[in-house]
Design an enzyme around this catalytic site. Structure first.
Site, PDB file in Angstrom:
ATOM      1  N   ASP A 125       7.989  18.382 -11.078  1.00  0.00           N
ATOM      2  CA  ASP A 125       6.092  18.740 -10.182  1.00  0.00           C
ATOM      3  C   ASP A 125       6.550  20.300  -9.629  1.00  0.00           C
ATOM      4  O   ASP A 125       5.992  20.932  -8.334  1.00  0.00           O
ATOM      5  CB  ASP A 125       6.181  18.013  -9.063  1.00  0.00           C
ATOM      6  CG  ASP A 125       4.701  18.258  -8.072  1.00  0.00           C
ATOM      7  OD1 ASP A 125       4.292  18.633  -8.766  1.00  0.00           O
ATOM      8  OD2 ASP A 125       4.773  18.254  -7.136  1.00  0.00           O
ATOM      9  N   CYS A 235      -9.910   8.360  -8.064  1.00  0.00           N
ATOM     10  CA  CYS A 235     -10.254   8.370  -9.038  1.00  0.00           C
ATOM     11  C   CYS A 235      -8.700   7.391 -10.155  1.00  0.00           C
ATOM     12  O   CYS A 235      -9.632   7.051 -10.983  1.00  0.00           O
ATOM     13  CB  CYS A 235      -9.835  10.019  -9.661  1.00  0.00           C
ATOM     14  SG  CYS A 235      -7.921  10.973  -9.639  1.00  0.00           S
TER      15      CYS A 235
HETATM   16  S1  SF4 Z   1     -11.268   5.977 -15.384  1.00  0.00           S
HETATM   17 FE1  SF4 Z   1     -11.880   5.915 -17.426  1.00  0.00          FE
HETATM   18  S2  SF4 Z   1     -12.645   7.988 -17.172  1.00  0.00           S
HETATM   19 FE2  SF4 Z   1     -11.408   7.862 -15.986  1.00  0.00          FE
HETATM   20  S3  SF4 Z   1      -9.065   8.405 -16.352  1.00  0.00           S
HETATM   21 FE3  SF4 Z   1      -9.864   5.855 -15.818  1.00  0.00          FE
HETATM   22  S4  SF4 Z   1     -10.004   5.099 -17.953  1.00  0.00           S
HETATM   23 FE4  SF4 Z   1     -10.057   8.037 -18.332  1.00  0.00          FE
END
Ligand code: SF4
Length: 340
Positions: A125, A235
């Site tokens: 990192d 995410c």
């Molecule tokens: S959520 Fe979908 S677009 Fe985002 S990184 Fe994962 S596979 Fe790729």
């Protein structure tokens, strides 16, 4: 080498070359847009970040490794769903990984040296190293649209580390990207920080706002932060590839001080001494007590306005830190507006 890496707790290892010239335009554009925010060190290292052989002269190959960290016991979604609880990014629930990873990488590099003497340097990192770029070229995975590395068999919940070496090791093949038409991470980001596929505006990213940013958190972003007091995993939580995520095996990465279930009010009551003592050896220690309280004040402003939340905020209305006082005042005003 893979067997030795496995014996040292690494989940995988792969080798790339050092020509990252095709990554330079993207890096330049990201810096030119100011997406790095206050992270001046990113700009300071300039294009050396994309030139491993300039950073460590003589480097011919980079050995990238990954180590899983996802904690078995901690349920991320239930913590996110309860606005009275604190959410800490899963990688930071236990002990800081940097020292452990660096020691293991050093051992791995020495083990390689015992068979094939080489000049080497290890990184974990480290700002001047484009670790995702190197790892994706080695085939450890591909860069997802959220810009983190994804692996088909392990998702993205792992740490990366590198050995720069002057050994002409055989190269591994890069992995093709597998995001396809998915855009779940772009849609899930609470602050819209993934402004386009593969482009993150760090100034909007909750990890940046709660960890890297030293001053006041922009007011328009505070309500969007919810109860995330140190980093953010949204995410990654929505990424379909994390169905294949693997649990971390290191005891060091297990949650400490009930950080996976503790309430905001309880953490806000910690004295500076308690913060320093309890967070010693944790990545959280590095943000210091003032930013810790700043982040908690924002989360308490977003919590349900129960009597104990309001009392906790009022108890710090006269905090010696102007930064903390301002965020506490914002939180109390927000509760006042809701009640009014
Ligand atoms: S959520 Fe979908 S677009 Fe985002 S990184 Fe994962 S596979 Fe790729």
């Amino acid at each position: 080498m893979k067997v030795w890496a496995g014996e040292l707790g690494f989940a995988d290892l792969a080798v790339s070359g050092v020509d990252l010239s095709s990554a330079e335009p993207g890096l330049e554009a990201w810096l030119a847009d100011g997406f790095h925010g206050e992270m001046d060190y990113m700009a300071r290292h300039g294009m050396m970040r994309a030139r491993p052989a300039e950073l460590v002269p003589g480097t011919l190959r980079v050995v990238s490794v990954r180590m899983n960290y996802w904690p078995r016991a901690a349920d991320a979604q239930s913590a996110l769903d309860d606005p009275q609880r604190a959410y800490v990014s899963r990688y930071a629930l236990g002990r800081d990984y940097h020292k452990l990873m660096r020691n293991r990488l050093q051992k791995l590099a020495e083990r390689i040296a015992a068979e094939a003497p080489h000049g080497f340097r290890v990184f974990v990192d480290s700002a001047p190293v484009l670790e995702v770029e190197l790892a994706s070229r080695s085939g450890l995975g591909w860069r997802g649209k959220h810009t983190l590395l994804l692996n088909r068999h392990a998702g993205s919940y792992f740490f990366l580390g590198e050995i720069f070496t002057d050994l002409p090791l055989p190269l591994d093949a890069p992995e093709a990207p597998h995001c396809g038409s998915c855009r779940a991470c772009l849609d899930a980001c609470p602050t819209g920080a993934i402004v386009a596929p593969y482009r993150v505006d760090a100034r909007r990213c909750i990890s940046y706002l709660t960890i890297e940013l030293k001053g006041a958190i922009p007011e328009d972003l505070r309500p969007l932060i919810g109860n995330r007091i140190y980093g953010c995993d949204d995410c990654q939580l929505v990424c379909p590839w994390n169905r294949f995520a693997q649990f971390g095996a290191e005891a060091d990465f297990a949650p400490r001080h009930r950080l996976d279930e503790v309430s905001l009010v309880e953490l806000f009551a910690w004295s500076e001494g308690e913060f320093r003592e309890r967070m010693a050896g944790s990545a959280i220690h590095r943000i210091g007590y003032e930013r810790w309280l700043r982040n908690l004040a924002v989360a308490l402003g977003n919590a349900t306005g129960s009597p104990d939340v309001l009392a906790a905020l009022r108890a710090r209305a006269d905090d010696p830190s102007g930064l903390v006082r301002e965020h506490v005042a914002w939180a109390l005003a927000r509760h006042g507006q809701r009640q009014g």
